[in-house]
Design a protein around this motif. Structure first.
Motif, PDB file in Angstrom:
ATOM      1  N   LEU A   1      25.871  55.941  29.973  1.00  0.00           N
ATOM      2  CA  LEU A   1      26.195  56.613  31.231  1.00  0.00           C
ATOM      3  C   LEU A   1      26.386  55.558  32.307  1.00  0.00           C
TER       4      LEU A   1
ATOM      5  N   ILE B   1      26.426  65.745  29.793  1.00  0.00           N
ATOM      6  CA  ILE B   1      26.487  64.313  29.502  1.00  0.00           C
ATOM      7  C   ILE B   1      25.827  64.018  28.163  1.00  0.00           C
ATOM      8  N   PHE B   2      24.683  64.651  27.920  1.00  0.00           N
ATOM      9  CA  PHE B   2      23.964  64.435  26.660  1.00  0.00           C
ATOM     10  C   PHE B   2      24.851  64.816  25.473  1.00  0.00           C
TER      11      PHE B   2
ATOM     12  N   ILE C   1      27.009  65.818  38.152  1.00  0.00           N
ATOM     13  CA  ILE C   1      26.268  65.132  37.100  1.00  0.00           C
ATOM     14  C   ILE C   1      25.417  66.177  36.381  1.00  0.00           C
ATOM     15  N   ASP C   2      25.969  66.708  35.303  1.00  0.00           N
ATOM     16  CA  ASP C   2      25.313  67.719  34.487  1.00  0.00           C
ATOM     17  C   ASP C   2      24.698  67.016  33.288  1.00  0.00           C
ATOM     18  N   ARG C   3      23.375  66.827  33.297  1.00  0.00           N
ATOM     19  CA  ARG C   3      22.731  66.025  32.260  1.00  0.00           C
ATOM     20  C   ARG C   3      22.910  66.631  30.876  1.00  0.00           C
TER      21      ARG C   3
ATOM     22  N   ASP D   1      19.690  56.132  32.211  1.00  0.00           N
ATOM     23  CA  ASP D   1      18.820  57.310  32.113  1.00  0.00           C
ATOM     24  C   ASP D   1      17.928  57.143  30.893  1.00  0.00           C
TER      25      ASP D   1
ATOM     26  N   MET E   1      16.963  60.269  28.771  1.00  0.00           N
ATOM     27  CA  MET E   1      18.093  60.763  28.007  1.00  0.00           C
ATOM     28  C   MET E   1      18.377  59.871  26.809  1.00  0.00           C
TER      29      MET E   1
ATOM     30  N   GLU F   1      26.229  59.491  42.723  1.00  0.00           N
ATOM     31  CA  GLU F   1      25.388  60.654  42.436  1.00  0.00           C
ATOM     32  C   GLU F   1      25.192  61.548  43.655  1.00  0.00           C
TER      33      GLU F   1
END
Length: 324
Positions: free
Chosen positions: A30, A49-50, A44-46, A79, A82, A37
């Motif tokens: 990332l 992104i994951f 930023i949608d974790r 992160d 993550m 941010e």
């Protein structure tokens, strides 16, 4: 102590250096431009992104990959939590990094400490900052320290090293001496000069990798061979990028063959510099598997054998990353 008995620090803790498998030494998971941010037009949608990163890491593993080194350092979207979950989910080892640079990407706190007149941070302050991330855990802002960094990554200003850049590189070298990790340097205007700054701190050359050596200016200056001749590792870390700044993959393959022929094969590392997810800047949207699927065939077409390829993708990065 043999390399096989040494360990490498991953986001899930130490693993045997011999378990890394194929390593991609200079990648980004990332990557967030500092401040993005907070931008109104950037989401930023974790969870999203994951899922994106997990798919790309699974693809890397499916093509024979074993370890991704996230060499973005501090404050660029790293992160830790993550990355821990991604490693558990995909089975890919992830080595995270500490470090900063170049100067233009530092926050004001690191540029103008409360002195009159303002002066750059000294190397020892950067060394202390980076060392704690390796020995105590990487900073999760406002929350905790979590996980240990396994590499210190720095970059110098493209137009030439500044005083702050020099502090960064010297601080990184001192961190490596104190902790046993390796140093990754993305050179600015002169690769050999920037390497010599690090070596001036008495860090063994084989604990350093200089990246960006597939830039046209580096190749024209003979920098890959010159850096390797000093005993440092050389990273051709834009495999798949063919633009005005970099040589083509065909030219990279020919360069690798020439370096191997010159007896410098033990110094070569390969990577794409791919960005899994980028926020605030364009992504280098290559697959992490690009080296394995597209570049290895070019190397074999140059007459390099399986042992040569394994040395560059497995043995060389293993030896660099192993704690000493």
């Amino acid at each position: 102590m043999s390399v096989k008995s040494k360990t490498v620090t991953t986001v899930l803790g130490p693993v045997s250096a011999d378990e890394l498998g194929v390593v991609s030494i200079h990648e980004a998971l990332l990557s967030v431009v500092p401040g993005a941010e907070y931008a109104f037009d950037i989401a930023i949608d974790r969870a999203e992104i994951f899922e994106t990163l997990a798919e790309k890491l699974k693809d890397f593993r499916a093509h024979g990959g074993g370890t991704i080194v996230d060499s973005t350092g501090m404050f660029h979207g790293r992160d830790v939590r993550m990355y821990e979950a991604l490693s558990r989910t995909t089975g890919v080892h992830i080595v995270a990094s500490t470090g900063q640079g170049p100067e233009e990407m530092l926050g004001g706190y690191f540029l103008t400490p409360q002195t009159n007149p303002p002066t750059p941070w000294p190397a020892e302050k950067f060394a202390d900052l980076f060392t704690k991330e390796i020995t105590e855990g990487m900073v999760v802002p406002r929350v905790e320290r979590r996980g240990l960094a396994g590499l210190v990554a720095t970059a110098a200003t493209r137009t030439g090293m500044t005083a702050t850049d020099e502090s960064l590189l010297r601080g990184a070298a001192r961190t490596a001496l104190a902790t046993g990790v390796a140093v990754s340097v993305r050179y600015g205007a002169d690769a050999v000069h920037d390497l010599d700054i690090v070596l001036d701190e008495k860090l063994p050359a084989d604990r350093v990798v200089v990246g960006g050596l597939d830039r046209k200016d580096a190749v024209a200056a003979g920098a890959p061979a010159k850096v390797a001749a000093r005993g440092a590792c050389i990273a051709l870390d834009h495999v798949g990028t063919e633009d005005a700044e970099h040589i083509t993959d065909a030219e990279r393959a020919a360069l690798v063959a020439d370096l191997v022929q010159a007896g410098l094969g033990e110094r070569i590392l390969l990577s794409s510099g791919a960005t899994g997810v980028a926020k605030g800047h364009p992504a280098d949207d290559l697959r992490y598997s690009h080296v394995l699927t597209a570049f290895v065939p070019l190397l074999k077409a140059q007459g390099l054998g399986g042992d040569d390829v394994r040395r560059m993708l497995v043995a060389n990065p293993r030896d660099l990353l192993a704690m000493r």
